[in-house]
Design a protein around this motif. Structure first.
Motif, PDB file in Angstrom:
ATOM      1  N   MET A 101       0.604  -1.146  -0.053  1.00 50.89           N
ATOM      2  CA  MET A 101       0.032   0.034   0.044  1.00 50.89           C
ATOM      3  C   MET A 101       0.696   1.406  -0.101  1.00 50.89           C
ATOM      4  O   MET A 101       0.606   2.074  -0.826  1.00 50.89           O
ATOM      5  N   TYR A 102       1.642   1.411   0.852  1.00 50.64           N
ATOM      6  CA  TYR A 102       2.046   2.940   1.316  1.00 50.64           C
ATOM      7  C   TYR A 102       3.710   2.845   1.031  1.00 50.64           C
ATOM      8  O   TYR A 102       4.433   1.730   1.591  1.00 50.64           O
ATOM      9  N   ALA A 103       4.220   3.954   0.880  1.00 52.92           N
ATOM     10  CA  ALA A 103       5.713   4.273   0.915  1.00 52.92           C
ATOM     11  C   ALA A 103       6.145   4.406   2.228  1.00 52.92           C
ATOM     12  O   ALA A 103       6.328   5.681   2.707  1.00 52.92           O
ATOM     13  N   ALA A 104       6.872   3.487   2.856  1.00 51.98           N
ATOM     14  CA  ALA A 104       7.371   3.441   4.158  1.00 51.98           C
ATOM     15  C   ALA A 104       8.802   2.812   3.977  1.00 51.98           C
ATOM     16  O   ALA A 104       8.879   1.790   3.703  1.00 51.98           O
ATOM     17  N   PRO A 115       3.306   5.199  -3.223  1.00 51.76           N
ATOM     18  CA  PRO A 115       4.685   4.773  -3.360  1.00 51.76           C
ATOM     19  C   PRO A 115       4.870   4.735  -5.092  1.00 51.76           C
ATOM     20  O   PRO A 115       3.850   4.694  -6.000  1.00 51.76           O
ATOM     21  N   GLU A 116       6.113   4.915  -5.541  1.00 46.77           N
ATOM     22  CA  GLU A 116       6.464   4.664  -6.712  1.00 46.77           C
ATOM     23  C   GLU A 116       6.448   3.273  -7.277  1.00 46.77           C
ATOM     24  O   GLU A 116       6.230   2.996  -8.473  1.00 46.77           O
ATOM     25  N   ARG A 117       7.007   2.273  -6.488  1.00 40.71           N
ATOM     26  CA  ARG A 117       7.047   1.163  -6.836  1.00 40.71           C
ATOM     27  C   ARG A 117       6.398   0.348  -5.667  1.00 40.71           C
ATOM     28  O   ARG A 117       6.332   0.754  -4.615  1.00 40.71           O
ATOM     29  N   GLU A 118       6.070  -0.987  -6.020  1.00 38.16           N
ATOM     30  CA  GLU A 118       5.704  -1.655  -4.881  1.00 38.16           C
ATOM     31  C   GLU A 118       6.489  -1.900  -3.790  1.00 38.16           C
ATOM     32  O   GLU A 118       7.661  -2.338  -4.086  1.00 38.16           O
ATOM     33  N   PRO A 119       6.302  -1.466  -2.621  1.00 41.16           N
ATOM     34  CA  PRO A 119       7.207  -1.470  -1.579  1.00 41.16           C
ATOM     35  C   PRO A 119       8.097  -2.905  -1.174  1.00 41.16           C
ATOM     36  O   PRO A 119       9.271  -2.836  -0.831  1.00 41.16           O
ATOM     37  N   PHE A 132       4.646  -0.848 -10.370  1.00 37.50           N
ATOM     38  CA  PHE A 132       3.145  -1.195 -10.655  1.00 37.50           C
ATOM     39  C   PHE A 132       2.699  -1.452 -12.445  1.00 37.50           C
ATOM     40  O   PHE A 132       3.167  -0.499 -12.935  1.00 37.50           O
ATOM     41  N   SER A 133       2.144  -2.450 -12.842  1.00 31.13           N
ATOM     42  CA  SER A 133       1.381  -2.344 -14.105  1.00 31.13           C
ATOM     43  C   SER A 133       0.519  -1.071 -14.213  1.00 31.13           C
ATOM     44  O   SER A 133       0.481  -0.805 -15.004  1.00 31.13           O
ATOM     45  N   PHE A 182       6.044  -6.858 -13.170  1.00 23.03           N
ATOM     46  CA  PHE A 182       5.267  -5.828 -12.809  1.00 23.03           C
ATOM     47  C   PHE A 182       4.350  -6.297 -11.287  1.00 23.03           C
ATOM     48  O   PHE A 182       4.054  -7.427 -11.503  1.00 23.03           O
ATOM     49  N   ALA A 183       4.320  -5.537 -10.570  1.00 20.14           N
ATOM     50  CA  ALA A 183       3.348  -5.762  -9.454  1.00 20.14           C
ATOM     51  C   ALA A 183       1.981  -5.369  -9.885  1.00 20.14           C
ATOM     52  O   ALA A 183       1.607  -4.276 -10.539  1.00 20.14           O
ATOM     53  N   ARG A 184       1.140  -6.317  -9.897  1.00 16.72           N
ATOM     54  CA  ARG A 184      -0.319  -6.030 -10.545  1.00 16.72           C
ATOM     55  C   ARG A 184      -1.420  -6.200  -9.303  1.00 16.72           C
ATOM     56  O   ARG A 184      -1.426  -7.247  -8.934  1.00 16.72           O
TER      57      ARG A 184
END
Lengths: 330, 709
Positions: free
Chosen positions: B319-322, B378-382, B388-389, B550-552
């Motif tokens: 979910m989130y950029a931590a 987030p820019e990418r899957e944490p 992300f696709s 990709f993270a889908r």
């Protein structure tokens, strides 16, 4: 399945005779509770005496201004009856707060009074229950009892009566008419159901073989302000966590008549006599209402997990009393 | 606009709708083969122990009773993949409600009476059914459901937490929950020599056939499993359940077709449930509301029969950029029924906790909860670092806020009173992964110009057969009414179940491939088609399940408005609005139904659905629909589902993501956050029933503990 006899009665006499002829029989009304209990093995009648064809399916005006509802009047019909809606609004509201539309269409006035508790231990034959099997114990005492009694329970049974209708009848001073081997009689609705004491297997004061023929709504409470309020887990089709029916009549700025009954707090609709007595002759102020309701609920003995019922019932009662009293007086 | 543009995405009506509303659609218990007998199970009445004696004499003496099977006389079965299916194989009782016998009779009523007449005696042992966060038996499993690692860690979560400007450390509890589909689990089994035919209420016939083959030591091609119509499952029919094994066993022992439809009250013990989850959430953030640390730890229960670990900390990996992140699961094996899949396992309870915590953080920081989520995008899957696709969570939040009228909300808690009611609104995010599995399908062109598509999909009420026809018509360039679809028959070939929100993607990819191939064959064909038509087949093994770079995931946002009655503590949801980004929506009508169905189930999770493990008797207390409170119509006032058009070329030929489960993810948190906004009180245990809400309202108003006030 366990075979049982089925008798369709066309008259009250036929019904009571058939009942007497089959020891262990049950009267069958809408079947919304009894048939479920038969499937669960809680009830195993040797005979069902079907009383739905009895000529007890009308609501009649009484000469004194009261009403008699036949025992076979369906809950939906009783709730929708113009005279009930007009003169006994608490009863109409209570009926409509009960069950679901489909169940109300089937359930009868008499059957509603005789429905059994929905205590999960009563409904589960693999667990102890003094109401179902005297002497077996009470599973709910140490088990799950958020929905159970806070008033008038015993160490034998902490079940509550599930009816909404009966709570309104108790507050309205209705009477239950019975026909049995020894003739006919009537008992106050508020005294029709019992407290469990040592005999939780007996829900009501009905005598063996007696049939409920109707309910009389007295002229004395006709047209008085009355209301029913119920708190529940979902907006429809749920038994009360607590409920209250109130009849409140003011004259010359003081309470002339009060009828208060709580639902889901006890083994029977809980007529709040102490509260009523405290209100008689009092000005209908918030303080007077609080004093009266607190007097009544001082007797509450909550269980491990249902203390919330006391403040809930209190607030429901104060809300309804406040709404029934003219705003200027509170 | 071409014909195909019109068909894919169109609000096409369910193909079987008329059959269902007229009552002609037949379900698994409704196949009255000649001589069919009925079965009724005998559940154990102790929590833990062994069967020491079985007395079937009085049951067998009842008229119509044909047989009583217990571990003493039931046939020995092969070893199933799922140990909950090893029924009547030994005297052990691992939990109350475990089946210790089955009675077969001429009628349903006789079977029920027979079951009540069977006398079983037991040796019992002390039991433990109560989950606590500090349970001494809790351990870290090798993996959680779905094969996810039980624990992940990035950065230094504890250190980052300690040095954060703002910290939150809170616990949440989600009770056990039950799937309770309208149609209970049911099977009709019929042996013809050494061939077994079963009508089964299941989300997938492939898995049922496989287990039956193991159990009855048969080659799979001698078993046919059909599931023409299924009245819901919500995960509980994703795997075969004991009823199909007992029906097949009883049919073989009696030489009769046998139907076993489980009584509603048996379901909680034997068809899985959502395990209770105890959550500890720790969030650290800087002054601007950007997460510095996220720790989500979950404790749950499983049975002693098999390990199932609700993967509730997994969505925190997405979910989130931590920069510092720890997610962990622990599980305690208790003497309870075996938990299993229930709509959005993992995501559903996990996002309740995470999205409630995000709301608490927003309130603590004085940041708008929509804005807080946007700041932590987030820019990418944490977890994986993969791109992300497609991810349109922010767009869902913004679109939902616009539609809901969020900007006019007074952010102060308890700022809106309407007589005795406190009104509040809340928001929460949603996510669900894109899953897909291999499948076979065939497409045949017929001489009359029609097409026949065959795929072993299951339509559990979702509209699957309708959407598959749309996919086929689109790929074939054919009119929808020329495409016939056959589903739900193990004879068609292997297919994954209707679950994991993956059915349409999995079946649809195979259907699409078969149809594209058929189009190619037809292009090469000249002259009239042969009588048998022209057929193309597809098998997506090795392609659809290839690792994606990709993270889908699908994403969404829920907005809820509640009214809390200060007299009674009753909470009602007055509005629920969801916006979803789930790729290309293939059927606007059935998709909307799926979304609002999930959201309604989330409403029930938030407010009404409660299940209690009886500490003394060891079973779930609420076992019928009168006591297990799913929302009634009157509870569901105003539910809206919307979606944004999401283009994603990294999914499947249809460009779709699954939609069956995301509706329930986060909706309970949105309701809970709305209740906080309404009351100023933070509830951390579901459901929000009047007993809890009123008690909290009173202690809030009267901190001295004057509950009677």
């Amino acid at each position: 399945m366990k075979p049982f006899a089925y008798v369709r009665a066309d008259s009250v006499e036929e019904a009571t005779e058939a009942f007497a002829a089959h020891p262990g029989a049950r009267y069958l009304g809408g079947g919304t509770n009894l048939v479920d209990l038969m499937k669960l093995g809680v009830e195993a009648p040797v005979a069902l005496v079907d009383v739905t064809r009895l000529p007890l399916d009308t609501v009649a005006e009484l000469p004194d201004g009261g009403l008699r509802a036949g025992a076979m009047v369906r809950n939906s019909d009783l709730a929708a009856h113009p005279a009930v809606r007009d003169r006994y609004p608490a009863l109409s509201q209570a009926l409509l707060a009960g069950a679901s539309g489909q169940l109300r269409n089937a359930a009868t006035t008499g059957g509603n009074l005789l429905q059994r508790t929905r205590c999960p231990y009563f409904q589960d034959v693999s667990k102890p229950c003094n109401k179902r099997e005297p002497g077996s114990g009470c599973g709910a005492l140490e088990g799950v009892h958020r929905d159970h009694a806070v008033l008038g329970h015993s160490d034998q049974c902490i079940a509550t009566h599930p009816s909404d209708m009966a709570v309104a009848l108790a507050a309205l001073d209705a009477r239950v008419e019975l026909h049995g081997p020894e003739g006919t009689r009537s008992v106050p609705a508020a005294d029709f159901h019992r407290l469990p004491g040592l005999h939780p297997e007996r829900d009501t004061e009905i005598h063996p073989g007696e049939l409920i023929t109707g309910v009389v709504l007295p002229a004395a409470t006709a047209g008085l302000p009355s209301a029913y309020r119920k708190a529940r887990d979902r907006a429809s089709y749920a038994f009360a966590l607590a409920s209250v029916a109130v009849v409140l009549h003011l004259a010359d700025g003081v309470v002339e008549r009060a009828g208060i009954a709580f639902g889901a707090l006890a083994h029977r609709p809980w007529r709040a006599r102490r509260a009523e007595d405290a209100l008689l002759g009092a000005a209908p102020t918030t303080a007077a209402f609080e004093h009266a309701v607190d007097l009544e609920l001082a007797a509450a003995e909550p269980l491990r997990d249902n203390a919330y019922k006391v403040p809930l019932a209190r607030r429901l009662a104060l809300d309804v009393l406040g709404r029934l009293a003219p705003p200027a007086t509170t | 606009m071409t014909a195909t543009d019109a068909v894919l995405g169109a609000p096409v009506e369910r193909r079987e709708g008329r059959e269902k509303v007229t009552g002609t659609a037949r379900y698994a218990a409704e196949f009255p083969a000649p001589g069919r007998a009925h079965a009724w199970p005998v559940p154990a009445t102790v929590v833990r122990g062994r069967v020491t004696g079985v007395d079937t004499a009085s049951a067998l003496a009842l008229p119509g009773v044909l047989a009583v099977l217990t571990h003493e006389n039931a046939p020995r079965l092969g070893v199933p993949d799922d140990p909950t299916l090893a029924v009547l194989q030994d005297p052990r009782v691992p939990h109350r409600g475990w089946f210790v016998g089955v009675v077969v009779a001429e009628t349903l009523e006789a079977a029920r009476a027979g079951a009540a007449a069977v006398r079983i005696t037991y040796d019992t042992e002390p039991h433990d059914v109560t989950l606590t966060a500090s349970h001494s038996g809790a351990y870290v499993p090798e993996s959680a459901n779905g094969g996810f690692p039980a624990v992940t860690e990035q950065g230094d979560p504890d250190g980052a937490l300690a040095s954060s400007a703002t910290r939150l450390d809170v616990e949440y509890r989600v009770p056990p929950l039950h799937n309770h589909p309208m149609e209970p689990h049911a099977s009709t089994a019929h042996w013809d020599g050494d061939r077994l035919a079963v009508h089964c209420s299941s989300q997938g016939t492939t898995a049922v056939r496989k287990e039956l083959a193991r159990l009855f030591a048969l080659p799979e091609d001698r078993i046919t499993v059909r599931a023409e119509h299924v009245g819901g499952g919500f995960g509980s029919k994703g795997t075969p359940r004991p009823e199909v094994v007992l029906a097949a066993m009883a049919a073989r022992e009696t030489g009769r077709p046998v139907t076993l439809a489980l009584p509603r009250r048996c379901l909680p013990a034997v068809v899985g449930h959502r395990a209770p989850t105890l959550h500890r959430l720790r969030l650290g953030a800087d002054r601007g509301g950007r997460l510095t640390s996220l720790v989500h730890e979950v404790t749950t229960h499983t049975s002693r029969v098999k390990e199932f670990v609700e993967q509730a900390a997994v969505p925190a990996r997405v979910m989130y950029a931590a920069p510092a992140l720890r997610t962990a699961h622990r599980v305690a094996a208790l003497d309870v029924p075996t938990p299993s899949w229930m709509r959005a396992p993992g995501e559903c309870p996990g996002m309740y906790a995470l999205e409630s915590a995000m709301d608490e953080l927003a309130a603590g920081l004085g940041v708008d909860p929509v804005e807080l989520r946007i700041r932590n995008e987030p820019e990418r899957e944490p977890d994986s670092g993969r791109p992300f696709s497609s991810r349109h969570l922010v767009e869902c939040l913004r679109e939902g806020a616009r539609r809901f009228g969020w900007e006019s909300r007074d952010p102060r808690p308890r700022s809106h009173e309407a007589g005795p009611l406190l009104i509040g609104s809340g928001v929460a995010s949603a996510t669900y992964p894109v899953l897909v599995s291999p499948c076979v399908a065939s497409a045949r062109a017929l001489p009359d110009g029609g097409f026949l598509v065959r795929v072993n999909a299951t339509d559990i009420g979702t509209g699957a057969r309708t959407v598959l026809a749309q996919i086929a018509a689109d790929a074939l360039g054919a009119r929808l009414d020329r495409v016939r679809v056959e589903v739900a028959d193990s004879g068609i070939g292997f297919a994954p179940m209707a679950g994991g929100s993956s059915g349409t993607a999995s079946w649809g990819s195979a259907v699409h491939q078969a149809c594209v191939r058929l189009t190619g064959l037809l292009a090469e064909h000249s002259g009239p088609l042969p009588d048998e038509g022209v057929t193309a087949e597809a098998d997506t093994s090795g392609t659809v399940d290839a690792e994606s770079p990709f993270a889908r995931h699908a994403f969404g946002a829920h907005f809820a408005e509640v009214a809390v009655d200060t007299v009674s503590g009753e909470v009602r949801v007055t509005r629920l609005l969801g916006v979803f980004a789930a790729g290309h929506i293939l059927n606007a009508r059935t998709a909307r139904s799926q979304f609002i169905g999930g959201m309604t189930m989330g409403l029930g999770m938030a407010l009404t659905e409660d299940s209690t493990v009886d500490p003394v008797f060891g079973d779930f207390v609420e076992r019928d629909l009168a006591s297990y409170h799913v929302p009634a119509h009157a509870d569901v006032a105003d539910v809206e589902a919307h979606w944004i058009d999401e283009e994603d070329d990294h999914l499947n030929p249809m460009g779709s993501k699954g939609i069956g489960e995301i509706g329930i993810v986060g909706s309970a948190a949105a309701v809970g956050n709305a209740v906080h906004h309404a009351t100023g009180i933070r509830f951390r245990e579901l459901p929000l029933t009047p007993d809890r809400v009123l008690t909290a309202l009173l202690s809030h108003e009267h901190p001295a503990g004057m509950l009677g006030a």
